[in-house]
Scaffold this motif. Structure first.
Motif, PDB file in Angstrom:
ATOM      1  N   GLU A  33     -65.276 -66.200 -18.164  1.00 43.12           N
ATOM      2  CA  GLU A  33     -64.440 -65.481 -17.199  1.00 43.12           C
ATOM      3  C   GLU A  33     -63.094 -65.086 -17.797  1.00 43.12           C
ATOM      4  OE1 GLU A  33     -62.377 -66.123 -12.795  1.00 43.12           O
ATOM      5  OE2 GLU A  33     -63.991 -67.454 -13.461  1.00 43.12           O
ATOM      6  N   ALA A  34     -62.455 -65.995 -18.514  1.00 46.69           N
ATOM      7  CA  ALA A  34     -61.132 -65.710 -19.064  1.00 46.69           C
ATOM      8  C   ALA A  34     -61.160 -64.530 -20.032  1.00 46.69           C
ATOM      9  CB  ALA A  34     -60.578 -66.948 -19.758  1.00 46.69           C
ATOM     10  N   LEU A  35     -62.259 -64.397 -20.777  1.00 46.80           N
ATOM     11  CA  LEU A  35     -62.382 -63.332 -21.770  1.00 46.80           C
ATOM     12  C   LEU A  35     -63.117 -62.109 -21.222  1.00 46.80           C
ATOM     13  CD1 LEU A  35     -63.294 -65.514 -24.893  1.00 46.80           C
ATOM     14  CD2 LEU A  35     -61.059 -64.541 -24.295  1.00 46.80           C
ATOM     15  N   GLN A  36     -63.478 -62.168 -19.925  1.00 47.94           N
ATOM     16  CA  GLN A  36     -64.231 -61.084 -19.287  1.00 47.94           C
ATOM     17  C   GLN A  36     -65.464 -60.712 -20.122  1.00 47.94           C
ATOM     18  OE1 GLN A  36     -63.751 -60.597 -16.288  1.00 47.94           O
ATOM     19  NE2 GLN A  36     -62.066 -59.233 -15.778  1.00 47.94           N
ATOM     20  N   TRP A  37     -66.222 -61.743 -20.491  1.00 44.56           N
ATOM     21  CA  TRP A  37     -67.445 -61.519 -21.260  1.00 44.56           C
ATOM     22  C   TRP A  37     -68.625 -61.600 -20.299  1.00 44.56           C
ATOM     23  CZ3 TRP A  37     -70.188 -65.447 -24.925  1.00 44.56           C
ATOM     24  CH2 TRP A  37     -71.200 -64.785 -25.629  1.00 44.56           C
ATOM     25  N   PRO A  38     -69.338 -60.503 -20.080  1.00 46.56           N
ATOM     26  CA  PRO A  38     -70.398 -60.500 -19.076  1.00 46.56           C
ATOM     27  C   PRO A  38     -71.636 -61.259 -19.536  1.00 46.56           C
ATOM     28  CG  PRO A  38     -70.402 -58.429 -20.264  1.00 46.56           C
ATOM     29  CD  PRO A  38     -69.195 -59.205 -20.764  1.00 46.56           C
ATOM     30  N   ALA A  39     -72.437 -61.654 -18.579  1.00 45.28           N
ATOM     31  CA  ALA A  39     -73.678 -62.367 -18.879  1.00 45.28           C
ATOM     32  C   ALA A  39     -74.768 -61.416 -19.363  1.00 45.28           C
ATOM     33  CB  ALA A  39     -74.171 -63.122 -17.638  1.00 45.28           C
ATOM     34  N   ASN A  40     -74.583 -60.113 -19.119  1.00 46.06           N
ATOM     35  CA  ASN A  40     -75.618 -59.143 -19.494  1.00 46.06           C
ATOM     36  C   ASN A  40     -75.006 -57.759 -19.700  1.00 46.06           C
ATOM     37  OD1 ASN A  40     -75.731 -59.570 -16.273  1.00 46.06           O
ATOM     38  ND2 ASN A  40     -76.125 -57.401 -16.716  1.00 46.06           N
ATOM     39  N   ASP A  41     -75.774 -56.870 -20.321  1.00 44.39           N
ATOM     40  CA  ASP A  41     -75.390 -55.463 -20.426  1.00 44.39           C
ATOM     41  C   ASP A  41     -75.352 -54.846 -19.026  1.00 44.39           C
ATOM     42  OD1 ASP A  41     -75.713 -55.940 -23.138  1.00 44.39           O
ATOM     43  OD2 ASP A  41     -76.847 -54.091 -23.502  1.00 44.39           O
ATOM     44  N   SER A  42     -74.649 -53.724 -18.903  1.00 44.65           N
ATOM     45  CA  SER A  42     -74.695 -52.960 -17.657  1.00 44.65           C
ATOM     46  C   SER A  42     -74.663 -51.468 -17.966  1.00 44.65           C
ATOM     47  CB  SER A  42     -73.556 -53.344 -16.712  1.00 44.65           C
ATOM     48  OG  SER A  42     -72.296 -53.147 -17.321  1.00 44.65           O
ATOM     49  N   VAL A 209     -65.091 -62.164   0.777  1.00 45.74           N
ATOM     50  CA  VAL A 209     -65.211 -62.877  -0.506  1.00 45.74           C
ATOM     51  C   VAL A 209     -65.202 -61.827  -1.611  1.00 45.74           C
ATOM     52  CG1 VAL A 209     -66.589 -64.422  -1.941  1.00 45.74           C
ATOM     53  CG2 VAL A 209     -66.551 -64.723   0.553  1.00 45.74           C
ATOM     54  N   GLY A 210     -64.204 -61.872  -2.472  1.00 49.46           N
ATOM     55  CA  GLY A 210     -64.097 -60.884  -3.537  1.00 49.46           C
ATOM     56  C   GLY A 210     -65.132 -61.090  -4.624  1.00 49.46           C
ATOM     57  N   SER A 211     -65.336 -60.050  -5.424  1.00 52.43           N
ATOM     58  CA  SER A 211     -66.344 -60.112  -6.490  1.00 52.43           C
ATOM     59  C   SER A 211     -66.030 -61.190  -7.512  1.00 52.43           C
ATOM     60  CB  SER A 211     -66.446 -58.748  -7.189  1.00 52.43           C
ATOM     61  OG  SER A 211     -66.859 -57.759  -6.281  1.00 52.43           O
ATOM     62  N   ARG A 216     -68.457 -66.189 -10.034  1.00 56.66           N
ATOM     63  CA  ARG A 216     -68.453 -67.564 -10.530  1.00 56.66           C
ATOM     64  C   ARG A 216     -69.684 -68.341 -10.075  1.00 56.66           C
ATOM     65  NH1 ARG A 216     -62.691 -67.742  -8.456  1.00 56.66           N
ATOM     66  NH2 ARG A 216     -61.422 -66.969 -10.199  1.00 56.66           N
ATOM     67  N   SER A 217     -70.226 -67.963  -8.919  1.00 57.64           N
ATOM     68  CA  SER A 217     -71.344 -68.709  -8.343  1.00 57.64           C
ATOM     69  C   SER A 217     -72.704 -68.264  -8.869  1.00 57.64           C
ATOM     70  CB  SER A 217     -71.320 -68.565  -6.812  1.00 57.64           C
ATOM     71  OG  SER A 217     -70.101 -68.998  -6.278  1.00 57.64           O
ATOM     72  N   ALA A 218     -72.734 -67.175  -9.635  1.00 58.96           N
ATOM     73  CA  ALA A 218     -74.021 -66.612 -10.057  1.00 58.96           C
ATOM     74  C   ALA A 218     -74.899 -67.632 -10.757  1.00 58.96           C
ATOM     75  CB  ALA A 218     -73.792 -65.398 -10.957  1.00 58.96           C
ATOM     76  N   TRP A 219     -74.279 -68.457 -11.600  1.00 59.58           N
ATOM     77  CA  TRP A 219     -75.053 -69.397 -12.413  1.00 59.58           C
ATOM     78  C   TRP A 219     -75.708 -70.490 -11.574  1.00 59.58           C
ATOM     79  CZ3 TRP A 219     -75.835 -68.232 -17.474  1.00 59.58           C
ATOM     80  CH2 TRP A 219     -74.990 -67.273 -18.027  1.00 59.58           C
ATOM     81  N   THR A 220     -75.280 -70.658 -10.321  1.00 62.24           N
ATOM     82  CA  THR A 220     -75.883 -71.691  -9.463  1.00 62.24           C
ATOM     83  C   THR A 220     -77.152 -71.207  -8.780  1.00 62.24           C
ATOM     84  OG1 THR A 220     -74.685 -71.075  -7.423  1.00 62.24           O
ATOM     85  CG2 THR A 220     -73.558 -72.563  -8.976  1.00 62.24           C
ATOM     86  N   HIS A 262     -78.457 -58.848  -5.217  1.00 62.94           N
ATOM     87  CA  HIS A 262     -78.077 -59.422  -3.931  1.00 62.94           C
ATOM     88  C   HIS A 262     -78.874 -60.687  -3.625  1.00 62.94           C
ATOM     89  CE1 HIS A 262     -75.023 -56.737  -2.204  1.00 62.94           C
ATOM     90  NE2 HIS A 262     -75.558 -55.844  -3.019  1.00 62.94           N
ATOM     91  N   GLY A 263     -80.080 -60.781  -4.154  1.00 61.21           N
ATOM     92  CA  GLY A 263     -80.825 -62.027  -4.027  1.00 61.21           C
ATOM     93  C   GLY A 263     -80.123 -63.170  -4.742  1.00 61.21           C
ATOM     94  N   VAL A 264     -79.583 -62.896  -5.927  1.00 62.97           N
ATOM     95  CA  VAL A 264     -78.812 -63.898  -6.666  1.00 62.97           C
ATOM     96  C   VAL A 264     -77.575 -64.297  -5.872  1.00 62.97           C
ATOM     97  CG1 VAL A 264     -77.352 -64.253  -8.703  1.00 62.97           C
ATOM     98  CG2 VAL A 264     -79.630 -63.238  -8.957  1.00 62.97           C
ATOM     99  N   ILE A 265     -76.865 -63.313  -5.334  1.00 63.59           N
ATOM    100  CA  ILE A 265     -75.635 -63.585  -4.586  1.00 63.59           C
ATOM    101  C   ILE A 265     -75.923 -64.447  -3.355  1.00 63.59           C
ATOM    102  CG2 ILE A 265     -73.790 -62.501  -3.238  1.00 63.59           C
ATOM    103  CD1 ILE A 265     -74.063 -60.053  -5.128  1.00 63.59           C
ATOM    104  N   MET A 266     -77.001 -64.125  -2.656  1.00 63.33           N
ATOM    105  CA  MET A 266     -77.307 -64.858  -1.432  1.00 63.33           C
ATOM    106  C   MET A 266     -77.878 -66.246  -1.698  1.00 63.33           C
ATOM    107  SD  MET A 266     -78.697 -61.933   1.229  1.00 63.33           S
ATOM    108  CE  MET A 266     -79.751 -61.032   0.080  1.00 63.33           C
ATOM    109  N   SER A 267     -78.528 -66.425  -2.857  1.00 59.83           N
ATOM    110  CA  SER A 267     -79.140 -67.726  -3.163  1.00 59.83           C
ATOM    111  C   SER A 267     -78.225 -68.627  -3.979  1.00 59.83           C
ATOM    112  CB  SER A 267     -80.465 -67.522  -3.912  1.00 59.83           C
ATOM    113  OG  SER A 267     -80.250 -66.842  -5.144  1.00 59.83           O
ATOM    114  N   ALA A 268     -77.021 -68.146  -4.294  1.00 56.95           N
ATOM    115  CA  ALA A 268     -76.052 -68.959  -5.041  1.00 56.95           C
ATOM    116  C   ALA A 268     -75.373 -69.960  -4.104  1.00 56.95           C
ATOM    117  CB  ALA A 268     -75.020 -68.059  -5.701  1.00 56.95           C
ATOM    118  N   THR A 269     -74.638 -70.873  -4.698  1.00 55.94           N
ATOM    119  CA  THR A 269     -73.856 -71.851  -3.939  1.00 55.94           C
ATOM    120  C   THR A 269     -72.376 -71.703  -4.300  1.00 55.94           C
ATOM    121  OG1 THR A 269     -75.720 -73.399  -3.970  1.00 55.94           O
ATOM    122  CG2 THR A 269     -73.555 -74.290  -3.395  1.00 55.94           C
TER     123      THR A 269
END
Length: 348
Positions: A33-42, A209-211, A216-220, A262-269
């Motif tokens: 997060e601090a380095l704004q390094w994404p988990a994937n290409d976009s 809830v901002g992006s 941060r919750s995506a990994w959960t 959105h499935g990831v967002i809704m299933s995160a904690t």
């Protein structure tokens, strides 16, 4: 720059207009997060009329003055914290202590899922650097050593998706194998395949809830790891569809991508629900009507309730006629693929 070599040009207002973008392959989740390094290409399509206009002017004042959509914001405000933090970062890169008067406005509702942080932080970056370096155009910035690649990396620190708004057309943000290896390039220019994006507004309220928090919750989410494993093949398929100008191939891919994110967002904690029954009902209606009419119009959503409809320019009239069946025209913002940012100086 010392007081004795400042000129009138230095104190002129510098104006950056930076468009929003709509992602086809979503940026969701960060490796750092601090380095704004994404988990994937976009992959994204840069827009045109949906933009942020930011004016920056050097002033001999003790603190930056910032107005956003005609409202003054301060360093301690929720919105102000992000803006002032980025101004501090840019000032550090340029080794300046000069303060700026900033006026910024969006041509669309802020914080409701139309990537206002992308256009906003992109425009703030360009306008601030232009003002501090007295550079009236992107070409002059480049001649002074501030290449687009350099500006993109600075904008990315303010908001990850801002890096995609500094090119026109279709833009590819490469994650890279480490933070320092990530790059951004224009995959196709705006003339390659004229596409439209009509946004159907279901809410113009700012997200609860901002992006940044939701990222941060995506990994959960139990869906996140399988998603990452499949994204490179989807990316390649999207790029091929865009190269071939094949909407029947691209459309289902961007819809699958949206629903998966959105499935990831809704299933995160904690779980976050960015759209509700009204949006869901509209998506079901759209799928039914496009099949009945054999109309190649497909949906995508960012982190918000509002629906982006992607289609080829020549279908615009038909799509507007279709939307009249269920949506008031005041709730539709239509835009097209654009050429990217513009930087000018305002004469005083």
């Amino acid at each position: 720059m010392t007081k004795q070599n400042k000129t009138l040009e230095y104190f002129q207002p510098y104006v950056a207009v930076v468009p929003s973008n709509i992602a086809f392959l979503k940026y969701w989740g960060k490796s750092d997060e601090a380095l704004q390094w994404p988990a994937n290409d976009s992959l994204s399509m840069t827009l045109s009329d949906l933009h942020t206009k930011t004016k920056a002017q050097v002033s001999e004042i003790p603190e930056h003055q910032v107005r956003l959509n005609d409202q003054e914001v301060f360093r301690e405000d929720k919105v102000g914290q992000k803006i002032f933090k980025h101004l501090d970062y840019l000032a550090e890169q340029l080794q300046t202590r000069e303060k700026l008067i900033i006026e910024s406005s969006n041509s669309f509702p802020t914080g409701c899922g139309i990537a206002s942080s992308a256009s906003g932080l992109g425009a703030l970056t360009l306008a601030a650097v232009a003002a501090w370096t007295a550079s009236p155009s992107l070409e002059v910035l480049a001649s002074k050593g501030f290449s687009m690649d350099r500006l993109i990396q600075w904008a990315r620190i303010g908001s990850g998706s801002a890096c995609r708004s500094l090119y026109g057309g279709v833009v590819h943000w490469h994650r890279g194998s480490c933070e320092k290896e990530q790059t951004v390039n224009q995959a196709f220019d705006e003339s390659h395949w004229p596409l439209m994006d009509s946004v159907v507004l279901f809410s113009d309220a700012e997200k609860s809830v901002g992006s940044t928090e939701a990222h941060r919750s995506a990994w959960t989410s139990p869906l996140f790891a399988p998603r990452l494993a499949s994204l490179n093949s989807r990316r390649d398929a999207m790029l091929q569809a865009i190269e071939d100008k094949n909407m029947k191939f691209l459309g289902p891919l961007i819809e699958q991508e949206t629903l998966e994110m959105h499935g990831v967002i809704m299933s995160a904690t904690p779980s976050v629900h960015y759209f509700g029954a009204e949006t869901g009902k509209f998506l079901a209606w759209l799928r039914e009507r496009r099949t009945a009419l054999d109309l190649d119009v497909y949906f995508t959503l960012d982190a918000g309730p509002n629906v982006h409809l992607i289609y080829e320019n020549h279908l615009h009239e038909r799509v507007m006629q279709l939307l009249q069946e269920t949506v008031d025209s005041s709730r539709i913002l239509s835009d097209h693929m654009g050429a990217g940012p513009v930087l000018t100086v305002e004469e005083v």
